[in-house]
Design an enzyme around this catalytic site. Sequence first.
Site, short mmCIF file in Angstrom:
data_model
loop_
_atom_site.label_atom_id
_atom_site.label_comp_id
_atom_site.label_asym_id
_atom_site.label_seq_id
_atom_site.Cartn_x
_atom_site.Cartn_y
_atom_site.Cartn_z
N ASP A 118 0.84 -1.20 0.00
CA ASP A 118 0.00 0.00 0.00
C ASP A 118 0.88 1.26 0.00
OD1 ASP A 118 -2.65 1.23 0.37
OD2 ASP A 118 -1.80 1.89 2.28
N THR A 174 -3.17 5.47 -4.16
CA THR A 174 -2.09 6.29 -3.61
C THR A 174 -0.82 6.17 -4.47
OG1 THR A 174 -1.69 4.45 -2.13
CG2 THR A 174 -2.83 6.32 -1.22
N THR A 175 -0.49 4.94 -4.86
CA THR A 175 0.72 4.74 -5.66
C THR A 175 0.59 5.46 -7.00
OG1 THR A 175 0.88 2.58 -4.62
CG2 THR A 175 2.32 2.97 -6.48
N ASP A 210 -9.04 -0.43 1.83
CA ASP A 210 -9.12 0.12 0.48
C ASP A 210 -10.42 -0.29 -0.20
OD1 ASP A 210 -6.68 1.13 0.99
OD2 ASP A 210 -5.59 0.07 -0.58
#
Length: 550
Positions: A65, A98-99, A391
């Site tokens: 994550d 997020t990545t 998530d």
Amino acid sequence: MAGQLGGTPILILKEGAERTRGREAQNRNIMAAKAVAGAVRTTLGPKGMDKMLVDSLGDVVITNDGATILKEMDIEHPAAKMMVEIAKTQDDEVGDGTTTAVVLAGELLKKAEDLLEQDIHPTVIAAGYRLAAEKSYDVLSEVAQEVSPEDKEVLRKVAKTAMTGKGTDVTRDSLINLAVDAVTAIVEEDGTVDIENIKVEKKMGGGIEDSELIDGIVIDKERAHPNMPKKVENAKIALLNCPLEIEKTEIDAKIEITSPDQLKLFLDEEENMLKDMVDKIKATGATALFCQKGIDDIAQHFLAKAGIIGVRRVKESDMKKLGRATGGRVVSSVDELEPSSLGSAGLVEERKIGGDEMIFIEKCQNPKAVTLILRGGTEHVVDELERGMHDALRVVGVAIEEKKVIAGGGSPETELALRLRDYASTIGGREQLAIEAFAASLEIIPRTLAENAGLDPIDMLVAIRSAHETGDKNAGLDVMKGKIINMADAGVFEPLKIKTQAISSATEAAVMILRIDDVIASSKSTGGQSPGGMPPDMSGMGGGMGGMEY
């Protein structure tokens, strides 16, 4: 930083302050930001790798994550910290992607570097990037499709996409159903979703497939007294946030007791007061009691005699959830307790899970708060499962609130890149170059997906581009099979907000970093220290304590 006046230098900044200006400052900031993006880049996509983070105490976190990785990494450089903020914003707003956001910001800066080489001013690049971002939102909402809370099939696909590659691939289907059922249970009448109403309990032991959804609340406590019933069916539940104890007086009071009889009377009176309290609770018809504060030992005994299961010191957040799940009201004194303020549940039972006693309040009628119990073989498995679950819950919630989803697998980015290149030619001027750079930056997403899956990124990019040019808006990269397919047909969906939020935070951060042309870092020195920030006698210690960057 010093000026000259008749041969005498005038010091403006403190000694030891460091100042980098112009191009060098930009290059350093961009390098730091790119390094952060590089750190999480390999985790992108279903075939992304995991990171093992060990903190100074030796605690280990193994995760895929992006937000967690950046939070756990102790980042020192100010520009790099801004990249961490992108991930945090993305996580708070949407819970996933997020990545993507961080990698995109890194690539925007990398492409901006090439433009700076060509002597294009940072404000021109910033203006172009902003235009491109605005255009992107229009294109994305055009490509997106509607979804309703009743459409569980699409919601399952959204949850599946969020969980893919989070180490939960083995028993995904059951987990996906749990996530969707949990979110759809707590949707408010106005269509909003507050994920706080889903309580997630982690318990080691068992396998991932033993995870379950409880239509009610699970509290990590045990009965207050061993003689209380272990199981109460069709329970009426009293929720109290006052202690079941004799109240101490506000001011110090002295009670003089001169004979043993008086002492006995005094103690009997205390006992009677507690018995009264329990009688009042029993009179309302309650068969289970949850108390936010303490319960006196004597009161526990009377509750047990009355056949009421009692739990004490329940957290405030759990009390609120209990109220939502059972339909009860949290009352602040025993006298206020009425039959109408009681909640109801089909079953209140104490069970042992993973060696701990827990109280289950389940079989609630239409509960507006539910509990997910996650199980796994080791602590790290359960922790990563919780992150994947978080998530999934968030994206399903966002999809329900926003009512729009978009295909994944690098397809929206490729479509955007294509449309932005056309758009750039209509703008002209130097901004055109910035918009083209923005379009090229977006392609880092499909490219990274291919790289992480061990495929040839150039071949894949060419193939995915040509599919989009022939009009297949949802063509994306199937990393499992290594070929280009229609992502909507394959059921790879994400909420539209993941993409729009990622683009907006990445653009803002990139523009902000680009516009900095002067970095003035004041020295960390205080009285008698060398400019490096260490007392003179310690400067030989290899730059201070390990891991601190001076």
